[in-house]
Write a protein that holds these residues in place. Structure first.
Motif, PDB file in Angstrom:
ATOM      1  N   GLU A 152     -11.358  11.298 -27.294  1.00 39.23           N
ATOM      2  CA  GLU A 152     -11.785  12.658 -27.609  1.00 39.23           C
ATOM      3  C   GLU A 152     -12.743  12.674 -28.793  1.00 39.23           C
ATOM      4  O   GLU A 152     -13.654  13.504 -28.839  1.00 39.23           O
ATOM      5  CB  GLU A 152     -10.566  13.562 -27.798  1.00 39.23           C
ATOM      6  CG  GLU A 152      -9.856  13.667 -26.453  1.00 39.23           C
ATOM      7  CD  GLU A 152      -8.795  14.726 -26.338  1.00 39.23           C
ATOM      8  OE1 GLU A 152      -8.476  15.358 -27.350  1.00 39.23           O
ATOM      9  OE2 GLU A 152      -8.282  14.899 -25.224  1.00 39.23           O
ATOM     10  N   ASP A 189      -3.925  11.297 -19.349  1.00 41.50           N
ATOM     11  CA  ASP A 189      -4.414  11.230 -20.730  1.00 41.50           C
ATOM     12  C   ASP A 189      -3.337  11.590 -21.741  1.00 41.50           C
ATOM     13  O   ASP A 189      -3.486  11.305 -22.933  1.00 41.50           O
ATOM     14  CB  ASP A 189      -5.631  12.156 -20.909  1.00 41.50           C
ATOM     15  CG  ASP A 189      -5.306  13.605 -20.602  1.00 41.50           C
ATOM     16  OD1 ASP A 189      -4.689  13.864 -19.552  1.00 41.50           O
ATOM     17  OD2 ASP A 189      -5.637  14.484 -21.413  1.00 41.50           O
ATOM     18  N   LYS A 235     -13.496  11.572 -15.762  1.00 45.15           N
ATOM     19  CA  LYS A 235     -12.402  12.560 -15.795  1.00 45.15           C
ATOM     20  C   LYS A 235     -12.922  13.992 -15.726  1.00 45.15           C
ATOM     21  O   LYS A 235     -13.768  14.377 -16.534  1.00 45.15           O
ATOM     22  CB  LYS A 235     -11.586  12.366 -17.077  1.00 45.15           C
ATOM     23  CG  LYS A 235     -10.500  13.419 -17.298  1.00 45.15           C
ATOM     24  CD  LYS A 235      -9.778  13.189 -18.624  1.00 45.15           C
ATOM     25  CE  LYS A 235      -8.791  14.292 -18.945  1.00 45.15           C
ATOM     26  NZ  LYS A 235      -9.331  15.464 -19.608  1.00 45.15           N
TER      27      LYS A 235
HETATM   28 MG    MG Z   1      -8.389  17.319 -22.974  1.00 40.98          MG
END
Ligand code: MG
Ligand code: ATP
Length: 367
Positions: A152, A189, A235
């Protein structure tokens, strides 16, 4: 609050290691059996960041399971993780709209506010207070080696990394443990975060719990699509512009799927390891039609990418039509959406206050 036992305790076996996806998938199959046997022994916490509209990755990764388990009688808490928007966004100017949109998506897919508690974590002070003792239980090294946090950060829109970004797995532990959830239906995730939540629960119990553990060690429930890819082959994600949202109309869906990445091989097969983009599209059609991916691929055969995309578009639009109709219906009354959230916040506050009282007493800080 009633004590919710660990799933491991329920099963009479040691809790499974949840770090690897294959292990987590196998464990999820065991959990399914346990849930079917006794749904009343489980409590779910799941949720989403209000960073945009929910998409098919959310739907098949977690939303579908939430509704299914709610309908089986599992007590369900759905968190709108609004503070976590600030991990990688400078400002939250669209926040009220995004928060209401999440409530709308939940109602459209079948989350029932009479049975499930939908709330925003910024509205629950006692939940957030758990973050402080929890942070004392994890090391900086543990926080900074979290692979999902690293990913992230790589996709973050900020020039520097905020402290909130590093601490958010511990915040998530507070989100899950405030209501003593023992089950978290989530995508792949989330596995590293759940591992940290389990560590926090274990360490808290060891350090402060005495004979009676305060927190359960929650487990992830993965779906059949724990990592659905977006139209660009990575993703599917709200922030990557590669998602088909639940709210999109049929034409927009067709356009997005027409533009999806495929490969040059004409014969369509389901081979996720070697053909991730094509396989993800095949899987999407299969999930929507309740068929196996192999059946869908065989049905298209040498029809090529164009036939595959037509099949996927039709399958997605057919599957989402009733959800989209309900979404439009509920969307007419934004006041109702806010009322649901207020009611949910109130219920979540009562639960969080009770947990914090217990935590204070366990920590000898009940003055
Ligand atoms: Mg996320
Ligand atoms: P953002 O890009 O803002 O992080 P996101 O699309 O990753 O948004 P989240 O709110 O972070 O969505 O995730 C909410 C839940 O949905 C989590 O349980 C996550 O695992 C699941 N999820 C998100 N994207 C997918 C996906 N592509 N496949 C399967 N599950 C997913």
């Amino acid at each position: 609050m009633t004590t919710i036992p660990d799933i491991a305790t329920l099963a009479g076996e040691a809790a499974a290691e949840t770090s690897g996806t294959a292990t987590a998938r196998a464990r999820s199959a065991v959990l399914e059996t346990l849930i079917q046997r006794d749904p009343g022994r489980f409590r779910i916490l799941t949720g989403d960041r209000p960073t945009g509209r929910l998409h098919l990755g959310h739907y098949f990764g977690t939303l579908h399971n939430r509704v299914r388990l709610q309908n089986l009688g599992v007590e369900t808490f759905v968190i709108i993780a609004d503070y976590q928007v600030l991990t990688d966004r400078d400002a939250a100017e669209n926040l009220p709209e995004y928060v209401e949109d999440l409530v709308l998506d939940y109602l459209a897919i079948g989350v029932d506010p009479a049975r499930s508690t939908i709330f925003a974590h910024s509205a629950v002070p006692a939940l957030n207070q758990l973050l402080l003792p929890f942070l004392s239980l994890v090391s900086v090294a543990e926080l900074s080696r979290n692979p999902t946090v690293k990913d992230e950060i790589a996709h973050s829109r900020q020039s520097s990394v905020s402290g909130l970004m590093f601490t958010y797995p511990a915040h998530q532990a507070a989100d899950i443990l405030f209501c003593k959830a023992n089950l978290v239906p989530a995508g792949q995730d989330q596995l590293p975060h759940l591992e940290l939540t389990r560590t926090v629960a274990r360490r808290f119990n060891d350090r402060y719990g005495g004979a009676t553990p305060v927190f359960p060690e929650p487990e992830v429930l993965l779906s059949n699509a724990p990592l659905l890819l977006g139209t660009d082959g990575v993703k599917m994600s709200k922030s990557r512009g590669n998602a088909v949202t639940l709210a999109a109309d049929a034409d927009e869906t067709a356009r997005l799927i027409r533009g999806a990445k495929t490969d040059s091989e004409r014969h369509i097969t389901y081979d996720p390891a070697n053909r991730p983009e094509v396989s993800s599209l095949v899987l999407l059609a299969a999930l929507c039609q309740g068929r196996t991916a192999q059946e869908v691929a065989a049905g298209i055969g040498s029809g090529g990418a164009a036939a595959l995309k037509r099949t996927v578009t039709e399958a997605v639009n057919d599957h989402l039509a009733p959800i989209r109709a309900r979404r439009a219906e509920y969307g007419r009354d934004r006041t109702y959406l806010r009322q649901i959230l207020r009611d949910g916040n109130e219920r979540a506050n009562a639960v969080a206050d009770a947990t914090l009282t217990q935590v204070r007493s366990a920590m000898n800080s009940n003055y």
